[in-house]
Design a protein around this motif. Structure first.
Motif, PDB file in Angstrom:
ATOM      1  N   ASN A  97     -31.399  -5.321  25.112  1.00 18.54           N
ATOM      2  CA  ASN A  97     -30.874  -4.167  24.384  1.00 18.54           C
ATOM      3  C   ASN A  97     -31.620  -2.897  24.816  1.00 18.54           C
ATOM      4  O   ASN A  97     -32.091  -2.114  24.005  1.00 18.54           O
ATOM      5  N   ALA A  98     -31.746  -2.744  26.148  1.00 18.98           N
ATOM      6  CA  ALA A  98     -32.493  -1.616  26.704  1.00 18.98           C
ATOM      7  C   ALA A  98     -31.550  -0.465  27.016  1.00 18.98           C
ATOM      8  O   ALA A  98     -30.394  -0.680  27.367  1.00 18.98           O
ATOM      9  N   LYS A  99     -32.065   0.755  26.892  1.00 24.62           N
ATOM     10  CA  LYS A  99     -31.246   1.932  27.181  1.00 24.62           C
ATOM     11  C   LYS A  99     -30.848   1.995  28.647  1.00 24.62           C
ATOM     12  O   LYS A  99     -29.727   2.332  28.982  1.00 24.62           O
ATOM     13  N   LYS A 100     -31.828   1.708  29.521  1.00 26.25           N
ATOM     14  CA  LYS A 100     -31.476   1.773  30.937  1.00 26.25           C
ATOM     15  C   LYS A 100     -32.233   0.717  31.725  1.00 26.25           C
ATOM     16  O   LYS A 100     -33.314   0.275  31.326  1.00 26.25           O
ATOM     17  N   ALA A 101     -31.612   0.322  32.834  1.00 26.43           N
ATOM     18  CA  ALA A 101     -32.213  -0.687  33.711  1.00 26.43           C
ATOM     19  C   ALA A 101     -31.694  -0.479  35.124  1.00 26.43           C
ATOM     20  O   ALA A 101     -30.613   0.077  35.323  1.00 26.43           O
ATOM     21  N   GLY A 102     -32.487  -0.903  36.099  1.00 27.56           N
ATOM     22  CA  GLY A 102     -32.084  -0.829  37.503  1.00 27.56           C
ATOM     23  C   GLY A 102     -32.876  -1.853  38.284  1.00 27.56           C
ATOM     24  O   GLY A 102     -33.818  -2.438  37.752  1.00 27.56           O
ATOM     25  N   HIS A 103     -32.486  -2.082  39.545  1.00 26.31           N
ATOM     26  CA  HIS A 103     -33.242  -3.076  40.324  1.00 26.31           C
ATOM     27  C   HIS A 103     -33.849  -2.442  41.563  1.00 26.31           C
ATOM     28  O   HIS A 103     -33.427  -1.376  42.005  1.00 26.31           O
ATOM     29  N   ALA A 104     -34.848  -3.110  42.124  1.00 27.94           N
ATOM     30  CA  ALA A 104     -35.529  -2.622  43.324  1.00 27.94           C
ATOM     31  C   ALA A 104     -35.128  -3.491  44.504  1.00 27.94           C
ATOM     32  O   ALA A 104     -35.769  -4.477  44.799  1.00 27.94           O
ATOM     33  N   GLY A 105     -34.005  -3.136  45.153  1.00 28.10           N
ATOM     34  CA  GLY A 105     -33.611  -3.862  46.365  1.00 28.10           C
ATOM     35  C   GLY A 105     -32.601  -4.948  46.103  1.00 28.10           C
ATOM     36  O   GLY A 105     -32.908  -5.979  45.509  1.00 28.10           O
ATOM     37  N   THR A 106     -31.367  -4.731  46.564  1.00 29.78           N
ATOM     38  CA  THR A 106     -30.263  -5.668  46.354  1.00 29.78           C
ATOM     39  C   THR A 106     -30.494  -6.982  47.088  1.00 29.78           C
ATOM     40  O   THR A 106     -31.040  -6.998  48.187  1.00 29.78           O
ATOM     41  N   LEU A 107     -30.052  -8.060  46.472  1.00 27.83           N
ATOM     42  CA  LEU A 107     -29.911  -9.351  47.153  1.00 27.83           C
ATOM     43  C   LEU A 107     -28.413  -9.640  47.248  1.00 27.83           C
ATOM     44  O   LEU A 107     -27.676  -9.410  46.289  1.00 27.83           O
ATOM     45  N   ASP A 108     -27.966 -10.173  48.385  1.00 28.26           N
ATOM     46  CA  ASP A 108     -26.567 -10.596  48.496  1.00 28.26           C
ATOM     47  C   ASP A 108     -26.265 -11.613  47.400  1.00 28.26           C
ATOM     48  O   ASP A 108     -27.164 -12.362  46.979  1.00 28.26           O
ATOM     49  N   PRO A 109     -25.002 -11.683  46.948  1.00 29.18           N
ATOM     50  CA  PRO A 109     -24.657 -12.630  45.869  1.00 29.18           C
ATOM     51  C   PRO A 109     -25.105 -14.069  46.137  1.00 29.18           C
ATOM     52  O   PRO A 109     -25.577 -14.745  45.224  1.00 29.18           O
ATOM     53  N   GLU A 110     -24.996 -14.540  47.387  1.00 28.47           N
ATOM     54  CA  GLU A 110     -25.358 -15.939  47.671  1.00 28.47           C
ATOM     55  C   GLU A 110     -26.862 -16.147  47.849  1.00 28.47           C
ATOM     56  O   GLU A 110     -27.323 -17.282  47.923  1.00 28.47           O
ATOM     57  N   ALA A 111     -27.623 -15.054  47.946  1.00 29.02           N
ATOM     58  CA  ALA A 111     -29.074 -15.168  48.122  1.00 29.02           C
ATOM     59  C   ALA A 111     -29.742 -15.460  46.777  1.00 29.02           C
ATOM     60  O   ALA A 111     -29.223 -15.109  45.724  1.00 29.02           O
ATOM     61  N   THR A 112     -30.920 -16.096  46.833  1.00 36.07           N
ATOM     62  CA  THR A 112     -31.684 -16.389  45.616  1.00 36.07           C
ATOM     63  C   THR A 112     -33.062 -15.729  45.719  1.00 36.07           C
ATOM     64  O   THR A 112     -33.442 -15.208  46.761  1.00 36.07           O
ATOM     65  N   GLY A 113     -33.791 -15.783  44.598  1.00 33.36           N
ATOM     66  CA  GLY A 113     -35.180 -15.330  44.613  1.00 33.36           C
ATOM     67  C   GLY A 113     -35.403 -14.053  43.832  1.00 33.36           C
ATOM     68  O   GLY A 113     -34.607 -13.671  42.971  1.00 33.36           O
ATOM     69  N   VAL A 114     -36.521 -13.378  44.157  1.00 35.27           N
ATOM     70  CA  VAL A 114     -36.995 -12.246  43.356  1.00 35.27           C
ATOM     71  C   VAL A 114     -35.983 -11.117  43.295  1.00 35.27           C
ATOM     72  O   VAL A 114     -35.633 -10.537  44.325  1.00 35.27           O
ATOM     73  N   LEU A 115     -35.562 -10.804  42.074  1.00 40.46           N
ATOM     74  CA  LEU A 115     -34.870  -9.548  41.814  1.00 40.46           C
ATOM     75  C   LEU A 115     -35.663  -8.907  40.677  1.00 40.46           C
ATOM     76  O   LEU A 115     -35.628  -9.379  39.546  1.00 40.46           O
ATOM     77  N   ALA A 116     -36.417  -7.859  41.023  1.00 43.57           N
ATOM     78  CA  ALA A 116     -37.252  -7.196  40.019  1.00 43.57           C
ATOM     79  C   ALA A 116     -36.395  -6.156  39.305  1.00 43.57           C
ATOM     80  O   ALA A 116     -35.909  -5.220  39.923  1.00 43.57           O
ATOM     81  N   VAL A 117     -36.194  -6.360  38.003  1.00 44.22           N
ATOM     82  CA  VAL A 117     -35.354  -5.451  37.217  1.00 44.22           C
ATOM     83  C   VAL A 117     -36.254  -4.512  36.416  1.00 44.22           C
ATOM     84  O   VAL A 117     -37.068  -4.960  35.604  1.00 44.22           O
ATOM     85  N   ALA A 118     -36.106  -3.219  36.675  1.00 42.66           N
ATOM     86  CA  ALA A 118     -36.888  -2.198  35.977  1.00 42.66           C
ATOM     87  C   ALA A 118     -36.132  -1.779  34.729  1.00 42.66           C
ATOM     88  O   ALA A 118     -34.930  -1.547  34.767  1.00 42.66           O
ATOM     89  N   VAL A 119     -36.874  -1.684  33.616  1.00 40.00           N
ATOM     90  CA  VAL A 119     -36.265  -1.323  32.336  1.00 40.00           C
ATOM     91  C   VAL A 119     -36.925  -0.039  31.827  1.00 40.00           C
ATOM     92  O   VAL A 119     -38.150   0.133  31.933  1.00 40.00           O
TER      93      VAL A 119
END
Length: 300
Positions: A35-57
């Motif tokens: 329930n955060a006002k805003k969020a974004g990520h640092a560096g896209t991963l392709d849909p089929e890729a796995t692993g670190v997706l750092a989501v900034a809130v």
């Protein structure tokens, strides 16, 4: 009007992204779950890729550029003997070869992809060509060229050879690297074609996949204070920059966007750094003669 409702909550949620979901879908789910006002990520991963997706809130979104610029590590399998139109296994095979290089051939070909290299992104990528996304032009069968762009590759090593058709590699690289391009170009260099079969980002700057939360956990803990406990402090996103501490007066000035007094140790005039007060990030900026001149201010 148009102001997004939600909590003023700041930090990073490190997600171990599963295959089959877009990076944006992960961000939207995390924002909803916290329930955060805003969020974004640092560096896209392709849909089929796995692993670190750092989501900034929240306020951590202001530190995204520092994670985007940080080194990242990928472990991936290259399918030898086939090129696809997407440079991964989602696409259709466009060229084939019966040639299979030896392990020694592969190792000998890797150094040309290490250091400061020029890389042409895949045709199926979000690179913009005259204002249009490349993947849209590619889907419409348009003829177009993508210009090569610089990429820093710190290391590229062979981890294993599961069978004659596959090789497992690990790459550590800087901003804007396409693993699919490495697979394509390595296949071309070996004379046998190649594409990515599977891909995992094992770390991204200070964030590691093994510490990541799963999407199942995000779902299970949605709207629950227990999910907040998984947030990593905003300050983690500034790990690559020197930290300065500020005086109470300095903190007050910086919060208003003005230069503030800091206590500096090993920074030079003009260096980019961040200032903390009582352990919390106050601002990022340039250090000049005892003061930090802020470029981004955090409202924590």
């Amino acid at each position: 009007m148009g102001r997004r409702k939600g909590r003023d909550i700041s930090g990073w949620l490190v997600v171990d992204k599963p295959a089959g979901i877009s990076s944006n879908a992960v961000v939207n789910k995390v924002r909803w779950a916290l329930n955060a006002k805003k969020a974004g990520h640092a560096g896209t991963l392709d849909p089929e890729a796995t692993g670190v997706l750092a989501v900034a809130v929240g306020e951590a979104t202001k530190t995204v550029p520092y994670i985007t610029d940080a080194l990242k590590a990928y472990v991936f399998d290259v399918r030898l003997g086939q090129a696809t139109n997407t440079d991964d296994q989602e696409g259709e095979v466009i060229s084939e070869s019966d040639l299979r290089p030896s392990d020694d051939d592969i190792r000998a070909a890797l150094p040309q992809f290490i250091g400061d290299i020029m890389q042409i992104p895949p045709k199926f990528s979000a690179v913009k060509i005259d204002g249009e996304r490349a993947y849209k032009l590619a889907r419409d069968d348009e003829e177009f060229e993508i210009a090569a762009r610089p990429l820093f590759v710190e290391s590229l090593v062979m981890l294993g050879r599961p069978d004659a058709d596959h090789v497992t590699l690990e790459m550590v690289c800087g901003k804007g690297g396409y693993v699919r391009s490495i697979a394509r170009d390595l296949g071309d260099a070996l004379g046998c074609f190649g594409h990515v079969r599977q891909l995992r980002r094992v770390w991204s700057g200070p964030f590691e996949a093994k510490d990541g939360i799963t999407m199942e956990q995000v779902d299970a803990l949605a709207k629950d204070p227990a999910l907040d406990a998984h947030l990593v402090p905003l300050e983690t996103g500034l790990a690559d920059l020197p930290e300065l501490t500020c005086t109470p007066e300095g903190a007050a000035k910086l919060r208003n966007g003005n230069p503030g007094m800091v206590i500096a140790s090993d920074v030079e005039y003009g260096d980019e750094a961040w200032a903390s007060y009582q352990g919390k990030a106050v601002a990022v900026g340039r250090y000049k003669a005892g003061e930090l001149h802020p470029s981004r201010v955090f409202n924590q």
